[in-house]
Structure formats: C-alpha cells, structure tokens
Design a protein around this motif. Structure first.
Motif, PDB file in Angstrom:
ATOM      1  N   SER A 103       0.848  -1.198   0.000  1.00  0.00           N
ATOM      2  CA  SER A 103       0.000   0.000   0.000  1.00  0.00           C
ATOM      3  C   SER A 103       0.877   1.238   0.000  1.00  0.00           C
ATOM      4  CB  SER A 103      -0.942   0.015   1.209  1.00  0.00           C
ATOM      5  OG  SER A 103      -0.215   0.171   2.397  1.00  0.00           O
ATOM      6  N   MET A 104       0.313   2.287  -0.580  1.00  0.00           N
ATOM      7  CA  MET A 104       1.001   3.568  -0.695  1.00  0.00           C
ATOM      8  C   MET A 104       0.007   4.622  -0.215  1.00  0.00           C
ATOM      9  SD  MET A 104       4.104   4.311  -1.910  1.00  0.00           S
ATOM     10  CE  MET A 104       4.909   3.232  -3.039  1.00  0.00           C
ATOM     11  N   THR A 105       0.346   5.346   0.844  1.00  0.00           N
ATOM     12  CA  THR A 105      -0.540   6.374   1.397  1.00  0.00           C
ATOM     13  C   THR A 105       0.035   7.747   1.080  1.00  0.00           C
ATOM     14  OG1 THR A 105      -1.107   4.913   3.230  1.00  0.00           O
ATOM     15  CG2 THR A 105      -1.600   7.257   3.514  1.00  0.00           C
ATOM     16  N   LYS A 106      -0.781   8.572   0.425  1.00  0.00           N
ATOM     17  CA  LYS A 106      -0.320   9.928   0.130  1.00  0.00           C
ATOM     18  C   LYS A 106      -0.406  10.761   1.403  1.00  0.00           C
ATOM     19  CE  LYS A 106      -0.688  13.842  -2.920  1.00  0.00           C
ATOM     20  NZ  LYS A 106      -1.355  14.453  -4.065  1.00  0.00           N
ATOM     21  N   LEU A 125       3.841   7.457   1.840  1.00  0.00           N
ATOM     22  CA  LEU A 125       4.352   6.515   2.829  1.00  0.00           C
ATOM     23  C   LEU A 125       4.077   5.115   2.296  1.00  0.00           C
ATOM     24  CD1 LEU A 125       5.539   5.909   5.659  1.00  0.00           C
ATOM     25  CD2 LEU A 125       3.184   5.996   6.530  1.00  0.00           C
ATOM     26  N   ALA A 126       5.139   4.336   2.109  1.00  0.00           N
ATOM     27  CA  ALA A 126       5.011   2.961   1.605  1.00  0.00           C
ATOM     28  C   ALA A 126       4.854   2.010   2.781  1.00  0.00           C
ATOM     29  CB  ALA A 126       6.248   2.592   0.798  1.00  0.00           C
ATOM     30  N   ASP A 127       4.053   0.953   2.597  1.00  0.00           N
ATOM     31  CA  ASP A 127       3.817   0.003   3.679  1.00  0.00           C
ATOM     32  C   ASP A 127       3.846  -1.412   3.136  1.00  0.00           C
ATOM     33  OD1 ASP A 127       3.266  -0.632   6.354  1.00  0.00           O
ATOM     34  OD2 ASP A 127       1.120  -0.767   5.952  1.00  0.00           O
ATOM     35  N   SER A 128       4.209  -2.348   4.002  1.00  0.00           N
ATOM     36  CA  SER A 128       4.231  -3.784   3.687  1.00  0.00           C
ATOM     37  C   SER A 128       5.096  -4.053   2.454  1.00  0.00           C
ATOM     38  CB  SER A 128       2.809  -4.317   3.484  1.00  0.00           C
ATOM     39  OG  SER A 128       2.032  -4.096   4.638  1.00  0.00           O
TER      40      SER A 128
END
Length: 181
Positions: A103-106, A125-128
């Motif tokens: 997932s990528m959260t702006k 913000l990159a996750d997992s």
C-alpha cells in the motif's frame, strides 16, 4: 483586499528540455509597473518514505551534479508521461530500492521552490514491503542505505542528507515516534 496577481505582458521560451522548461516573462505588477520573471516548469515528482522490517528508513545515495557531491535521499523521481503520482511512487520505489509496497498512502504535496519553479512533489508513505525488481535509469547510479533515526539526524547535521524532502521525512519519522509513545 489587495490583488497580488501579476498579468503576463510577454514571454520568451529559453529552453525546452527532458526535465525542465525555462521561460522569461515580463509581467505587470499590481501597482501597474512591470518586472521580469525567470520561470522553471517541471512535470512534478514523487518521494517515498519507506521503512525496513527493522524500522530503518530506506535511503538512496547518489551524486547530484548541481551540488557537486553525493547525498542520501528518500527514493524519488519525476512523473513520466502523465502517470499518476501513486503509480510513479510505486515505480520509483521499486527501481531505486528493489522493493514493492502493498500500500502507498499519500501524505501531502508541496512546492519545492515557488519563487521561480512550479515543481510539486507528492510525498507517499510505503507500507508492507516485499522484494521486487530494481532497475534504475541508464544515467542513474544509486546505492541503497538503510539508517536508524539517530543515524538520519547525524546525516542531516553533517550535510549527507541535504534536501528538503528527506529532511521532512526524518521530521515525519520523529512525529510518528512521538505519537507511538
């Protein structure tokens, strides 16, 4: 309320490049006088905050000709062919680090130098993270560097981290740590 708007009287294209375009404009000022503006147009960019499983910030170190030195930065790059910021963020993260994000959260967008340029950077913000394929551009030579929070702060003090987007990433990291306490 006073108008702060400037109307363009004339424009001269100075340079059209693969990264930027440059133009000089003569403008009418709010008081009726004229002035000259040198402007840089940029397609926009992304930057990615990503952490390892051990909680280290992922940086890439590369030589920046304009600065005449190598600096460490969060993964970043310019938007290509009208791609979405999220797609660009995913592409740049994988190209520069060899990692994919589930997932990528702006987080936000900001202008880098609004006094003369329209470049906007979209921060994610990159996750997992999982392994992907690295593959930098032919003219891009990067080295991945994973750092602790204390190491990142020392790199800012020494000038090894010397750009706003990465300094912001470290500040954001500090905020995350404060919230989790």
């Amino acid at each position: 309320m006073k108008s702060h708007r400037e109307e363009t009287k004339s424009r001269e294209i100075i340079f059209n490049g693969s990264l930027i375009d440059v133009e000089v404009q003569e403008v009418y000022l709010p008081d009726g006088n004229t002035s000259r503006r040198e402007l840089v147009y940029h397609p926009g960019a992304v930057a990615v905050i990503a952490f390892t499983e051990e909680g280290k910030l992922i940086l890439v170190k590369q030589y920046r000709k304009a600065l005449q030195k190598a600096i460490a930065e969060i993964p970043a790059g310019k938007l290509e062919n009208k791609e979405s910021p999220e797609k660009c963020a995913r592409r740049e993260l994988e190209e520069e680090t060899g990692l994919r994000a589930a997932s990528m959260t702006k987080l936000l967008s900001f202008y880098t130098s609004p006094g003369f340029a329209d470049e906007i950077v979209h921060l994610f913000l990159a996750d997992s993270l999982t392994a992907g394929d690295s593959g930098t551009d032919d003219d891009e030579f990067v080295e991945r560097v994973d750092v602790t929070f204390e190491e990142a702060k020392k790199m800012i003090e020494s000038g090894e981290i010397h750009d706003a987007k990465t300094a912001y990433a470290v500040q954001y990291w500090e905020l995350l740590q404060t919230r989790s306490k």
